[in-house]
Design a protein around this motif. Structure first.
Motif, short mmCIF file in Angstrom:
data_model
loop_
_atom_site.label_atom_id
_atom_site.label_comp_id
_atom_site.label_asym_id
_atom_site.label_seq_id
_atom_site.Cartn_x
_atom_site.Cartn_y
_atom_site.Cartn_z
N ALA A 118 0.73 -1.18 0.04
CA ALA A 118 0.11 0.07 -0.04
C ALA A 118 1.04 1.24 -0.19
CB ALA A 118 -0.84 0.05 1.35
N THR A 119 1.96 1.32 0.82
CA THR A 119 2.90 2.53 0.77
C THR A 119 3.51 2.80 -0.76
OG1 THR A 119 4.98 1.38 1.38
CG2 THR A 119 3.53 1.76 3.20
N ALA A 120 3.52 1.77 -1.34
CA ALA A 120 4.25 1.79 -2.79
C ALA A 120 3.21 2.54 -3.77
CB ALA A 120 4.46 0.45 -3.35
N LEU A 121 1.94 2.90 -3.30
CA LEU A 121 0.98 3.58 -3.98
C LEU A 121 1.15 4.97 -4.07
CD1 LEU A 121 -2.10 1.29 -3.78
CD2 LEU A 121 -0.69 1.45 -6.01
N THR A 122 2.24 5.41 -3.30
CA THR A 122 2.65 6.90 -2.83
C THR A 122 3.94 7.14 -3.25
OG1 THR A 122 3.22 7.18 -0.66
CG2 THR A 122 0.75 6.72 -1.20
N ASN A 123 4.36 8.37 -3.36
CA ASN A 123 6.08 8.52 -3.15
C ASN A 123 6.51 8.99 -2.08
OD1 ASN A 123 6.75 8.22 -6.12
ND2 ASN A 123 5.73 10.11 -6.65
N ASP A 124 5.71 8.76 -0.90
CA ASP A 124 6.04 9.00 0.39
C ASP A 124 6.89 7.85 0.97
OD1 ASP A 124 4.80 11.27 0.50
OD2 ASP A 124 3.01 10.54 1.28
N SER A 125 7.81 8.11 1.81
CA SER A 125 8.56 6.92 2.41
C SER A 125 7.55 6.16 3.28
CB SER A 125 9.76 7.84 3.08
OG SER A 125 9.23 8.18 4.50
N MET A 126 8.22 4.92 3.40
CA MET A 126 7.77 4.23 4.46
C MET A 126 7.22 4.75 5.64
SD MET A 126 9.68 0.35 3.95
CE MET A 126 11.16 1.12 3.94
N ALA A 127 8.20 5.38 6.30
CA ALA A 127 7.90 6.10 7.69
C ALA A 127 6.80 7.05 7.54
CB ALA A 127 9.22 6.72 8.04
N ALA A 203 8.12 2.87 -9.57
CA ALA A 203 8.57 4.13 -9.86
C ALA A 203 9.66 4.22 -10.75
CB ALA A 203 8.62 4.78 -8.53
N VAL A 204 10.65 3.36 -10.47
CA VAL A 204 11.88 3.42 -11.09
C VAL A 204 12.23 2.56 -12.29
CG1 VAL A 204 14.51 3.25 -10.54
CG2 VAL A 204 12.68 4.23 -8.85
N ARG A 205 11.98 1.26 -11.79
CA ARG A 205 12.43 0.21 -12.97
C ARG A 205 11.21 0.04 -13.87
NH1 ARG A 205 14.33 -3.21 -8.22
NH2 ARG A 205 16.68 -2.33 -8.06
N LYS A 206 9.75 0.51 -13.59
CA LYS A 206 8.69 0.36 -14.56
C LYS A 206 8.55 -1.15 -14.96
CE LYS A 206 8.53 4.91 -14.74
NZ LYS A 206 7.58 5.52 -13.89
N ARG A 207 8.55 -1.99 -13.89
CA ARG A 207 8.42 -3.34 -14.13
C ARG A 207 7.16 -3.84 -13.45
NH1 ARG A 207 13.66 -6.11 -11.95
NH2 ARG A 207 13.39 -5.76 -9.56
N ARG A 208 6.82 -5.10 -13.47
CA ARG A 208 5.80 -5.81 -12.58
C ARG A 208 6.41 -6.21 -11.24
NH1 ARG A 208 1.06 -6.67 -15.35
NH2 ARG A 208 0.38 -8.25 -13.75
N ASP A 241 -3.18 -2.09 -11.63
CA ASP A 241 -3.45 -0.97 -12.59
C ASP A 241 -2.27 0.13 -12.95
OD1 ASP A 241 -6.14 -1.52 -12.81
OD2 ASP A 241 -7.10 0.01 -10.94
N VAL A 242 -1.73 0.05 -11.84
CA VAL A 242 -0.21 0.80 -12.12
C VAL A 242 0.69 0.13 -13.10
CG1 VAL A 242 1.74 1.97 -11.26
CG2 VAL A 242 -0.49 2.03 -9.90
N GLU A 243 0.91 -1.09 -12.78
CA GLU A 243 1.61 -2.06 -13.66
C GLU A 243 1.27 -2.10 -15.13
OE1 GLU A 243 2.85 -5.47 -10.58
OE2 GLU A 243 1.05 -5.73 -11.57
N GLU A 244 0.02 -1.84 -15.43
CA GLU A 244 -0.48 -1.92 -16.74
C GLU A 244 -0.92 -0.66 -17.24
OE1 GLU A 244 -3.61 -4.98 -16.32
OE2 GLU A 244 -2.27 -6.32 -15.46
N GLY A 245 -0.53 0.15 -16.67
CA GLY A 245 -0.83 1.96 -17.52
C GLY A 245 -2.04 2.30 -16.87
N ARG A 246 -2.98 1.62 -16.40
CA ARG A 246 -4.55 2.20 -16.13
C ARG A 246 -4.39 3.37 -15.29
NH1 ARG A 246 -5.31 -3.33 -16.61
NH2 ARG A 246 -5.48 -3.71 -14.37
N ARG A 247 -3.60 3.30 -14.50
CA ARG A 247 -3.45 4.37 -13.26
C ARG A 247 -2.11 4.95 -13.42
NH1 ARG A 247 -6.07 5.77 -8.76
NH2 ARG A 247 -7.80 4.17 -9.26
N PRO A 248 -1.92 6.24 -13.27
CA PRO A 248 -0.41 6.68 -13.03
C PRO A 248 0.30 6.02 -12.09
CG PRO A 248 -2.26 8.53 -13.17
CD PRO A 248 -2.93 7.34 -12.85
N GLY A 249 1.61 6.17 -12.28
CA GLY A 249 2.49 5.61 -11.25
C GLY A 249 2.26 6.16 -9.97
N PRO A 250 3.06 5.89 -8.75
CA PRO A 250 2.79 6.06 -7.33
C PRO A 250 3.17 7.62 -7.36
CG PRO A 250 4.91 5.14 -7.47
CD PRO A 250 4.13 4.86 -8.96
#
Length: 297
Positions: A118-127, A203-208, A241-250
């Motif tokens: 769930a944290t990976a759906l944002t650009n915020d850090s884990m903390a 966000a970085v490698r753009k992979r599944r 959705d993010v992996e397949e481009g239906r939703r923008p990245g995090p």
């Protein structure tokens, strides 16, 4: 941590027929892997790690922090190979644990791991994610679903590094899970690995990602046990959705848990309660091209 020791590194020092099992997924079907004497049992050693590390490039690995390192037989007990593996792991982490309940640690990691996805759906850090009161219901709901499935499968989850499985059991008060999530925020404030490997994939490698074998399997096992996991299912869908481009990245996406969701991803703001998951767009923070999850010289 994002996995266990390489089988090629470990096999030669333990047994020519043994291999460690990844810490973040179960690797094999549960019903087979728990049969004493099965091919999987004789070849597989259970492994759980939580230290932070990132592969940054050839010859460049970031060691973010010390954390739990655990090894144990998947059928319980201990064998000479497990004792030897534990000895070797202590060369890396002096506080490494030899356990007869490796499944308890792995289910504990699944509860924490669902939150990390769930944290990976944002650009915020884990903390930052764990410290945000507005996201408490997300982590609370995910943790409770995973622990409900673990209980249905007669597993006793084990805690580590701030994650308290008992705080997410159905009967546990919200104050208990709040305390555990606050402890996770504090633990993750002190690591050089600020973002998950999941975030780096998106966000970085753009992979599944490995969301299906790691998190999607929880929903499958829950269904087998008659436990509904709408938050888990929707989280898996959002990652896809993010992996397949239906939703923008995090970028500025946060998940919340409304009191009721009639299928799909709902919009709008509701009082948050356990059960179902939704996606709520918030102000974009702008991803840019920087990689805050990487440590650079």
């Amino acid at each position: 941590g994002e996995g266990c020791a390489s089988p090629n590194q470990s096999v030669t020092v333990v047994s020519p027929t043994s291999r460690p099992m990844s810490s973040n997924s179960f690797g094999e079907k549960f019903t087979v892997s728990t049969i004493p004497g099965s091919a999987i049992d004789t070849r597989t050693i259970g492994c759980f790690v939580n230290f932070g590390a990132d592969w940054l490039g050839p010859g460049r690995i970031l060691f973010g922090n010390r954390a739990a390192v655990v090894v144990g037989e998947i059928t319980g007990g201990a064998r000479p190979r497990t004792i030897e593996m534990h000895r070797l792991l202590q060369l890396f982490e002096p506080d490494a644990v030899l356990t007869d309940n490796i499944w308890g640690f792995l289910w504990g990691k699944l509860g924490y791991g669902a939150m990390l996805f769930a944290t990976a759906l944002t650009n915020d850090s884990m903390a930052e994610n764990f410290a945000d009161p507005a996201r408490f219901a997300v982590f609370d709901g995910l943790g409770r679903e995973v622990m409900a499935v673990a209980r249905a499968r007669n597993v006793t989850p084990v805690g580590f590094n701030g994650f308290d499985p008992g705080a997410f059991m159905p009967e546990a008060p919200a104050s208990a899970s709040r305390a555990s999530i606050a402890a996770l925020a504090e633990f993750n404030r002190h690591t050089a690995k600020t973002h998950t490997g999941i975030w780096r994939d998106l966000a970085v490698r753009k992979r599944r990602t490995e969301v299906d074998p790691q998190i999607g399997m929880i929903a499958e096992l829950g269904a087998q046990a008659g436990i509904d996991t709408p938050a888990i299912r929707t989280l898996v869908g959002l990652i896809h959705d993010v992996e397949e481009g239906r939703r923008p990245g995090p970028v500025g996406v946060v998940v919340g848990v409304p009191p009721r969701l009639e299928g799909g991803v709902a919009g709008g703001h509701h009082d948050l309660g356990p059960g179902e998951l939704r996606a709520q767009e918030v102000a974009e923070r702008g991803a840019g091209e920087a990689d805050p999850g990487a440590q650079r010289p």
